[in-house]
Each structure stands twice: as structure tokens, then as C-alpha cells.
Design an enzyme around this catalytic site. Structure first.
Site, PDB file in Angstrom:
ATOM      1  CD  GLN A  78      -8.820   4.046   6.734  1.00 33.92           C
ATOM      2  OE1 GLN A  78      -9.665   4.300   5.900  1.00 33.92           O
ATOM      3  NE2 GLN A  78      -8.020   4.968   7.221  1.00 33.92           N
ATOM      4  CG  PHE A  79      -5.779  -1.641  10.809  1.00 29.45           C
ATOM      5  CD1 PHE A  79      -5.146  -1.194  11.966  1.00 29.45           C
ATOM      6  CD2 PHE A  79      -5.065  -1.603   9.611  1.00 29.45           C
ATOM      7  CE1 PHE A  79      -3.851  -0.727  11.929  1.00 29.45           C
ATOM      8  CE2 PHE A  79      -3.779  -1.141   9.560  1.00 29.45           C
ATOM      9  CZ  PHE A  79      -3.159  -0.693  10.726  1.00 29.45           C
ATOM     10  CB  THR A  80      -6.281   3.386  10.956  1.00 27.85           C
ATOM     11  OG1 THR A  80      -6.935   3.792   9.749  1.00 27.85           O
ATOM     12  CG2 THR A  80      -4.928   2.757  10.638  1.00 27.85           C
TER      13      THR A  80
END
Length: 150
Positions: A78-80
Site C-alpha cells: 500500500q503505497f499510500t
């Protein structure tokens, strides 16, 4: 590396309408990777997650790890988690690694945490639009950033 660890009664990851991963009692780990993450970060974080004593013992005290409990793990990239919200209302993801850096680190993390757990872990699908369902148990949610080990 940033990890959001959620103790779950059940969790699943669906991609394009198909369930890719599904577990009962265990951990859902959301993993954010940045360019300066290293193998040391991977080893430290995987070991920390597998040995976190966040499951209840027979007396109802959080004193048991997912490994001790024979629980399962799903790891979802999850890059966010590396969103910067300092300026304006549109988050910047400049700290999040691009796929060419993140994918090998993600795969190494999955392999390492599987080894530490002593059994395969399940995953999301890197870069896919995923639907993640979970029943958070407790709720228990822990955030760990490998840049803050001390």
C-alpha cells in the site's frame, strides 16, 4: 518501511471480483515501501510482526504472537502509507517507491515473513485495484515505521 498491522478474525483480498487471499484468525499487514528501505528493514520488521504479542492468552491478556497462535498473515502492498499531506489537499506520494524498486523489496518481505512465521503467507496483488475486507478483532491496529526503531 511502514506497516499497519491489524489483528483480524477474518480478512480477504479480492481482485477483479475474484478472492485472491483469505484468512481466518491472524494479521492483515498493509506495507508501504520507500527507496531507502533495506534488507535490514525487511528482516527487522518481519521478525517484529511475527513476534508481536497482540493476541489474548487464556487470561485475556495480549501476550501471544501470531506465530504462537498458529495464525495466518496477509501482506498487502500500500503505497499510500507514504502519503505526505503537508501542503494542500492532494496527497503527495513522492516518498513511495516506484514498482521497479518496491516489487523486489515487497517480494523479499513476503519471503522473509513467511520464513519467520514458519508457513506461507498470503498476499494481495502488487499494483492491482484491490478490495480488502477485514473483521478487525479488538480492534487492535498497530503502526510500525522502520525509520523509528529506537
Amino acid at each position: 518501511m511502514i506497516a499497519v498491522i491489524q489483528r483480524v478474525s477474518e480478512a480477504s483480498v479480492t481482485v477483479e471480483g475474484v478472492i485472491k487471499s483469505q484468512i481466518q484468525k491472524g494479521l492483515l499487514v498493509l506495507l508501504g515501501i520507500e527507496d531507502d528501505d533495506t534488507n535490514e528493514d525487511i528482516d527487522w520488521l518481519a521478525n517484529k510482526i511475527v513476534n508481536l504479542r497482540i493476541f489474548n492468552d487464556v487470561e485475556g491478556v495480549m501476550n501471544v504472537s501470531v506465530k504462537d497462535n498458529n495464525g495466518d498473515i496477509i501482506v498487502v502492498s500500500q503505497f499510500t502509507l507514504h502519503a505526505s499531506t503537508k501542503k494542500g489537499n492532494r496527497p503527495s506520494y513522492i516518498k513511495a517507491s516506484k514498482p521497479e524498486v518496491a516489487i523486489p523489496l515487497y517480494e523479499k518481505f513476503v519471503t522473509t515473513i513467511s520464513g519467520d512465521l514458519g508457513k506461507p503467507v498470503q498476499t494481495g496483488e502488487f499494483g492491482a485495484d484491490m478490495q480488502v475486507r477485514l473483521l478487525n478483532d479488538g480492534p487492535v491496529t498497530i503502526v510500525i515505521d522502520t525509520k523509528n526503531k529506537v
